[in-house]
Design a protein around this motif. Structure first.
Motif, mmCIF file in Angstrom:
data_model
loop_
_atom_site.group_PDB
_atom_site.id
_atom_site.type_symbol
_atom_site.label_atom_id
_atom_site.label_comp_id
_atom_site.label_asym_id
_atom_site.label_seq_id
_atom_site.Cartn_x
_atom_site.Cartn_y
_atom_site.Cartn_z
ATOM 1 N N GLY A 73 0.789 -1.227 0.000
ATOM 2 C CA GLY A 73 0.000 0.000 0.000
ATOM 3 C C GLY A 73 0.819 1.274 0.000
ATOM 4 O O GLY A 73 0.283 2.356 0.267
ATOM 5 N N LEU A 74 2.091 1.170 -0.317
ATOM 6 C CA LEU A 74 2.976 2.344 -0.259
ATOM 7 C C LEU A 74 2.485 3.489 -1.149
ATOM 8 O O LEU A 74 2.437 4.641 -0.706
ATOM 9 C CB LEU A 74 4.405 1.957 -0.646
ATOM 10 N N LEU A 75 2.102 3.180 -2.378
ATOM 11 C CA LEU A 75 1.624 4.229 -3.280
ATOM 12 C C LEU A 75 0.382 4.910 -2.709
ATOM 13 O O LEU A 75 0.290 6.136 -2.683
ATOM 14 C CB LEU A 75 1.319 3.661 -4.676
ATOM 15 N N ALA A 76 -0.580 4.114 -2.217
ATOM 16 C CA ALA A 76 -1.808 4.682 -1.648
ATOM 17 C C ALA A 76 -1.488 5.566 -0.448
ATOM 18 O O ALA A 76 -2.013 6.677 -0.321
ATOM 19 C CB ALA A 76 -2.778 3.580 -1.253
ATOM 20 N N ILE A 77 -0.628 5.095 0.431
ATOM 21 C CA ILE A 77 -0.276 5.860 1.628
ATOM 22 C C ILE A 77 0.387 7.181 1.244
ATOM 23 O O ILE A 77 0.044 8.244 1.783
ATOM 24 C CB ILE A 77 0.623 5.027 2.567
ATOM 25 N N LEU A 78 1.322 7.126 0.296
ATOM 26 C CA LEU A 78 2.000 8.351 -0.139
ATOM 27 C C LEU A 78 1.009 9.340 -0.759
ATOM 28 O O LEU A 78 1.064 10.545 -0.478
ATOM 29 C CB LEU A 78 3.107 8.023 -1.143
ATOM 30 N N LEU A 79 0.102 8.832 -1.585
ATOM 31 C CA LEU A 79 -0.882 9.717 -2.206
ATOM 32 C C LEU A 79 -1.858 10.282 -1.178
ATOM 33 O O LEU A 79 -2.176 11.466 -1.202
ATOM 34 C CB LEU A 79 -1.637 8.982 -3.314
ATOM 35 N N ILE A 80 -2.336 9.439 -0.273
ATOM 36 C CA ILE A 80 -3.282 9.902 0.753
ATOM 37 C C ILE A 80 -2.641 10.996 1.603
ATOM 38 O O ILE A 80 -3.283 11.990 1.945
ATOM 39 C CB ILE A 80 -3.770 8.719 1.623
ATOM 40 N N LYS A 81 -1.387 10.831 1.935
ATOM 41 C CA LYS A 81 -0.700 11.821 2.775
ATOM 42 C C LYS A 81 -0.329 13.092 2.008
ATOM 43 O O LYS A 81 -0.108 14.128 2.631
ATOM 44 C CB LYS A 81 0.579 11.214 3.369
ATOM 45 N N ASN A 82 -0.263 13.038 0.677
ATOM 46 C CA ASN A 82 0.276 14.171 -0.075
ATOM 47 C C ASN A 82 -0.677 14.789 -1.104
ATOM 48 O O ASN A 82 -0.249 15.633 -1.881
ATOM 49 C CB ASN A 82 1.571 13.748 -0.784
ATOM 50 N N THR A 83 -1.937 14.380 -1.122
ATOM 51 C CA THR A 83 -2.892 15.013 -2.031
ATOM 52 C C THR A 83 -3.814 15.934 -1.240
ATOM 53 O O THR A 83 -4.024 15.746 -0.043
ATOM 54 C CB THR A 83 -3.725 13.977 -2.812
ATOM 55 N N LYS A 84 -4.351 16.898 -1.921
ATOM 56 C CA LYS A 84 -5.165 17.933 -1.280
ATOM 57 C C LYS A 84 -6.330 17.356 -0.476
ATOM 58 O O LYS A 84 -6.623 17.816 0.622
ATOM 59 C CB LYS A 84 -5.690 18.887 -2.355
ATOM 60 N N TYR A 85 -7.009 16.356 -1.034
ATOM 61 C CA TYR A 85 -8.177 15.784 -0.361
ATOM 62 C C TYR A 85 -7.930 14.360 0.133
ATOM 63 O O TYR A 85 -8.866 13.580 0.278
ATOM 64 C CB TYR A 85 -9.396 15.821 -1.283
ATOM 65 N N ASN A 86 -6.677 14.007 0.371
ATOM 66 C CA ASN A 86 -6.305 12.707 0.924
ATOM 67 C C ASN A 86 -6.838 11.549 0.077
ATOM 68 O O ASN A 86 -7.458 10.626 0.587
ATOM 69 C CB ASN A 86 -6.784 12.579 2.373
ATOM 70 N N GLN A 87 -6.570 11.610 -1.226
ATOM 71 C CA GLN A 87 -7.072 10.601 -2.153
ATOM 72 C C GLN A 87 -5.964 9.655 -2.585
ATOM 73 O O GLN A 87 -4.834 10.059 -2.800
ATOM 74 C CB GLN A 87 -7.640 11.283 -3.400
ATOM 75 N N ARG A 88 -6.337 8.379 -2.741
ATOM 76 C CA ARG A 88 -5.423 7.419 -3.339
ATOM 77 C C ARG A 88 -5.607 7.488 -4.851
ATOM 78 O O ARG A 88 -6.454 8.245 -5.339
ATOM 79 C CB ARG A 88 -5.667 6.012 -2.786
ATOM 80 N N LEU A 89 -4.828 6.725 -5.610
ATOM 81 C CA LEU A 89 -4.891 6.789 -7.064
ATOM 82 C C LEU A 89 -6.298 6.488 -7.582
ATOM 83 O O LEU A 89 -6.816 7.199 -8.455
ATOM 84 C CB LEU A 89 -3.874 5.817 -7.683
ATOM 85 N N GLY A 90 -6.939 5.452 -7.061
ATOM 86 C CA GLY A 90 -8.300 5.116 -7.480
ATOM 87 C C GLY A 90 -9.280 6.251 -7.222
ATOM 88 O O GLY A 90 -10.175 6.514 -8.031
ATOM 89 N N ASP A 91 -9.133 6.940 -6.094
ATOM 90 C CA ASP A 91 -9.999 8.076 -5.774
ATOM 91 C C ASP A 91 -9.755 9.249 -6.731
ATOM 92 O O ASP A 91 -10.698 9.910 -7.162
ATOM 93 C CB ASP A 91 -9.775 8.564 -4.338
ATOM 94 N N LEU A 92 -8.500 9.504 -7.029
ATOM 95 C CA LEU A 92 -8.176 10.600 -7.960
ATOM 96 C C LEU A 92 -8.803 10.348 -9.329
ATOM 97 O O LEU A 92 -9.396 11.250 -9.916
ATOM 98 C CB LEU A 92 -6.656 10.750 -8.091
ATOM 99 N N CYS A 93 -8.688 9.127 -9.815
ATOM 100 C CA CYS A 93 -9.219 8.796 -11.143
ATOM 101 C C CYS A 93 -10.751 8.775 -11.162
ATOM 102 O O CYS A 93 -11.358 9.129 -12.170
ATOM 103 C CB CYS A 93 -8.674 7.449 -11.604
#
Length: 153
Positions: free
Chosen positions: A114-134
């Motif tokens: 889950g490293l990618l998801a954790i990094l994205l959740i911690k570093n995106t404006k609305y705490n989104q993982r890749l699936g959420d962003l798309c």
């Protein structure tokens, strides 16, 4: 464009535990399917025909069906997490397509524990993982009054 206001938090612990519940259930069902319906081919077991289709339908029904119907999977509901649409429409309810897109990217989000998801959740404006962003979705804690998504008409 309708003005909107979004406030989210990472909810990492809850999201990780919810994911563990969901994937433990799904992997457990898959193991049972392999035990009862798998065919031994050399040193491996394989699912063919209806059992393979049934297994795929169970995954689809659980992950996508639960999200569309209840706003989250069992794991999410246990931890009061809800998946909300932020797409440009009049509803915050998730569509079948959005849920499908969210889970289409699960492989990448879950890669390397889950490293990618954790990094994205911690570093995106609305705490989104890749699936959420798309899929244009967010995950909020329904018991936390500081997390919300509101449209102002």
């Amino acid at each position: 464009m309708i003005p909107e206001k979004i406030a989210t938090k990472p909810n990492l612990t809850k999201r990780i535990l919810a994911g563990l519940i969901d994937y433990t259930l799904l992997i457990g069902v898959t193991i049972v399917m392999f035990i009862y319906f798998g065919e031994k081919v050399q040193n491996n077991y394989e699912l063919h025909d209806f059992p393979a289709l049934a297994n795929a339908l169970i995954w689809f029904g659980y992950l996508i069906g639960f999200e569309v119907k209840f706003g989250g999977t069992l794991g999410n509901l246990v931890f009061d997490l809800q998946v909300v649409s932020i797409k440009d429409n009049n509803s915050t309810s998730l569509t079948l397509g959005q849920s499908f897109i969210r889970h289409l990217f699960d492989f990448f989000d879950l890669w390397f524990f889950g490293l990618l998801a954790i990094l994205l959740i911690k570093n995106t404006k609305y705490n989104q993982r890749l699936g959420d962003l798309c899929a244009q979705t967010i995950v909020i804690d329904t018991k936390d009054d500081q997390q919300f998504y509101k449209r102002f008409i």
